[in-house]
Design a protein around this motif. Structure first.
Motif, short mmCIF file in Angstrom:
data_model
loop_
_atom_site.label_atom_id
_atom_site.label_comp_id
_atom_site.label_asym_id
_atom_site.label_seq_id
_atom_site.Cartn_x
_atom_site.Cartn_y
_atom_site.Cartn_z
N VAL A 117 0.03 -1.80 10.87
CA VAL A 117 -0.18 -2.51 9.62
C VAL A 117 -0.88 -1.49 8.72
CG1 VAL A 117 -1.30 -4.45 8.46
CG2 VAL A 117 -0.44 -4.70 10.82
N ILE A 118 -0.27 -1.21 7.57
CA ILE A 118 -0.79 -0.17 6.69
C ILE A 118 -1.43 -0.77 5.45
CG2 ILE A 118 -0.18 1.84 5.29
CD1 ILE A 118 1.96 2.52 7.32
N ALA A 119 -2.63 -0.27 5.13
CA ALA A 119 -3.37 -0.67 3.94
C ALA A 119 -3.87 0.60 3.25
CB ALA A 119 -4.56 -1.55 4.33
N GLY A 120 -4.11 0.52 1.95
CA GLY A 120 -4.71 1.66 1.26
C GLY A 120 -4.09 1.97 -0.08
N VAL A 121 -4.31 3.21 -0.51
CA VAL A 121 -3.84 3.68 -1.81
C VAL A 121 -3.19 5.04 -1.66
CG1 VAL A 121 -5.58 2.37 -3.11
CG2 VAL A 121 -6.10 4.69 -2.38
N VAL A 122 -2.39 5.38 -2.58
CA VAL A 122 -1.67 4.61 -3.55
C VAL A 122 -0.31 4.27 -2.96
CG1 VAL A 122 -2.23 4.70 -6.00
CG2 VAL A 122 -1.59 6.80 -4.87
N THR A 123 0.19 3.10 -3.33
CA THR A 123 1.38 2.54 -2.71
C THR A 123 2.55 3.51 -2.73
OG1 THR A 123 0.65 0.40 -3.55
CG2 THR A 123 2.87 0.52 -2.64
N GLU A 124 2.85 4.09 -3.90
CA GLU A 124 4.05 4.91 -4.04
C GLU A 124 3.88 6.34 -3.52
OE1 GLU A 124 1.82 5.35 -7.96
OE2 GLU A 124 2.20 3.75 -6.51
N ALA A 125 2.71 6.69 -3.08
CA ALA A 125 2.47 8.05 -2.59
C ALA A 125 2.09 8.00 -1.10
CB ALA A 125 1.40 8.74 -3.43
N CYS A 126 0.81 8.06 -0.81
CA CYS A 126 0.37 8.19 0.58
C CYS A 126 0.75 6.99 1.44
CB CYS A 126 -1.13 8.44 0.62
SG CYS A 126 -1.56 10.01 -0.20
N VAL A 127 0.70 5.79 0.91
CA VAL A 127 1.09 4.61 1.69
C VAL A 127 2.58 4.68 2.03
CG1 VAL A 127 1.37 2.10 1.63
CG2 VAL A 127 -0.77 3.13 0.85
N ALA A 128 3.41 4.90 1.03
CA ALA A 128 4.87 4.94 1.25
C ALA A 128 5.28 6.11 2.15
CB ALA A 128 5.60 5.00 -0.08
N MET A 129 4.69 7.28 1.92
CA MET A 129 5.08 8.44 2.73
C MET A 129 4.67 8.25 4.19
SD MET A 129 6.75 10.31 0.67
CE MET A 129 7.27 8.75 -0.01
N THR A 130 3.50 7.67 4.42
CA THR A 130 3.05 7.41 5.79
C THR A 130 3.91 6.32 6.43
OG1 THR A 130 0.81 8.13 5.27
CG2 THR A 130 1.09 6.70 7.20
N ALA A 131 4.23 5.28 5.69
CA ALA A 131 5.07 4.20 6.23
C ALA A 131 6.46 4.72 6.59
CB ALA A 131 5.15 3.06 5.22
N ALA A 132 7.04 5.55 5.73
CA ALA A 132 8.36 6.11 6.02
C ALA A 132 8.31 7.03 7.24
CB ALA A 132 8.90 6.87 4.80
N ALA A 133 7.27 7.83 7.34
CA ALA A 133 7.12 8.71 8.51
C ALA A 133 6.91 7.90 9.78
CB ALA A 133 5.96 9.68 8.29
N ALA A 134 6.18 6.80 9.69
CA ALA A 134 5.98 5.94 10.85
C ALA A 134 7.31 5.39 11.35
CB ALA A 134 5.02 4.80 10.51
N TYR A 135 8.16 5.01 10.42
CA TYR A 135 9.52 4.56 10.77
C TYR A 135 10.26 5.67 11.52
CZ TYR A 135 14.39 3.17 10.15
OH TYR A 135 15.70 2.85 10.37
N ALA A 136 10.16 6.89 11.03
CA ALA A 136 10.83 8.03 11.68
C ALA A 136 10.31 8.27 13.09
CB ALA A 136 10.67 9.28 10.83
N LYS A 164 10.87 -2.07 2.03
CA LYS A 164 11.51 -3.26 2.59
C LYS A 164 13.01 -3.03 2.79
CE LYS A 164 12.28 -8.20 1.79
NZ LYS A 164 11.96 -8.62 3.14
N GLU A 165 13.67 -2.54 1.77
CA GLU A 165 15.13 -2.38 1.84
C GLU A 165 15.56 -1.23 2.76
OE1 GLU A 165 16.45 -2.09 -2.22
OE2 GLU A 165 16.08 -4.23 -2.58
N GLN A 166 14.85 -0.13 2.69
CA GLN A 166 15.24 1.05 3.46
C GLN A 166 14.76 1.00 4.91
OE1 GLN A 166 17.23 3.48 2.18
NE2 GLN A 166 17.30 4.40 4.20
N TYR A 167 13.54 0.50 5.12
CA TYR A 167 12.91 0.59 6.44
C TYR A 167 12.53 -0.75 7.05
CZ TYR A 167 12.61 5.43 4.99
OH TYR A 167 12.92 6.69 4.55
N ARG A 168 12.89 -1.85 6.36
CA ARG A 168 12.58 -3.19 6.86
C ARG A 168 11.09 -3.41 7.08
NH1 ARG A 168 17.62 -3.63 11.09
NH2 ARG A 168 19.21 -3.32 9.51
N GLN A 169 10.31 -2.86 6.18
CA GLN A 169 8.85 -2.97 6.25
C GLN A 169 8.39 -4.01 5.23
OE1 GLN A 169 7.58 1.10 5.73
NE2 GLN A 169 8.19 1.65 7.80
#
Length: 179
Positions: A117-136, A164-169
């Motif tokens: 479960v990911i929380a933090g800042v900023v959504t379009e940068a560090c949050v999104a990049m970490t979430a996408a890497a977690a998917y990988a 949501k659309e790309q990684y089902r997050q």
């Protein structure tokens, strides 16, 4: 096992005026998620960007603008004072992706974590990049409702839609995860 990953909840990142306005609400929500993680015995992973004065580790835009943030030893690199985190694991990163150049993956594996479960800042940068890497790295990922933000609402919304659309997050509440 599930873990709560807190990204860049630091003074410098919540200092710009557009984010400063959101600070109180964000802190309340993040603390609610931390309390939820503790109640359910989920590890809390605190990830912070901390940069040495050596410009070689700064992101390209920081070097080009000569405007670094979160420099080592400065108050801006510190965790938000209002949060009671008591992290089980602390990770220092240099780039947006919390997995890049860190031992985050190994630490999560040591804890037998396979859901984040990911929380933090900023959504379009560090949050999104970490979430996408977690998917990988084959983690199931959720985005903590109310606990991610940006100073750019369009970029925030676009990033959440992309995840949501790309990684089902999905963006979820603690109550949704409890079911």
């Amino acid at each position: 096992m599930r873990a709560l990953v807190l990204i860049d909840l630091q003074e410098d990142f919540l200092n710009p005026p557009d984010l400063r306005e959101q600070r109180s609400a964000l802190v309340r929500s993040v603390q609610h998620w931390i309390d939820w993680a503790r109640e359910h015995e989920h590890p809390v992973i605190e990830v912070r960007t901390v940069l040495p004065e050596d410009r070689s580790t700064w992101a390209r835009n920081m070097r080009e603008d000569d405007q670094p943030v979160v420099l080592e030893g400065t108050p801006g690199a510190e965790l938000l004072t209002e949060l009671d985190v008591r992290a089980d694991v602390s990770i220092i990163k240099r780039r947006d992706d919390a997995f890049h150049g860190t031992d985050l993956l190994e630490r999560l594996h040591e804890l037998d974590v396979d859901e984040l479960v990911i929380a933090g800042v900023v959504t379009e940068a560090c949050v999104a990049m970490t979430a996408a890497a977690a998917y990988a790295h084959d983690f199931q990922v959720w985005i903590a409702e109310g606990a991610v933000t940006s100073g750019d609402s369009k970029a925030h919304d676009a990033a959440l839609k992309w995840l949501k659309e790309q990684y089902r997050q999905d963006v979820v509440s603690p109550e949704e995860l409890d079911n």
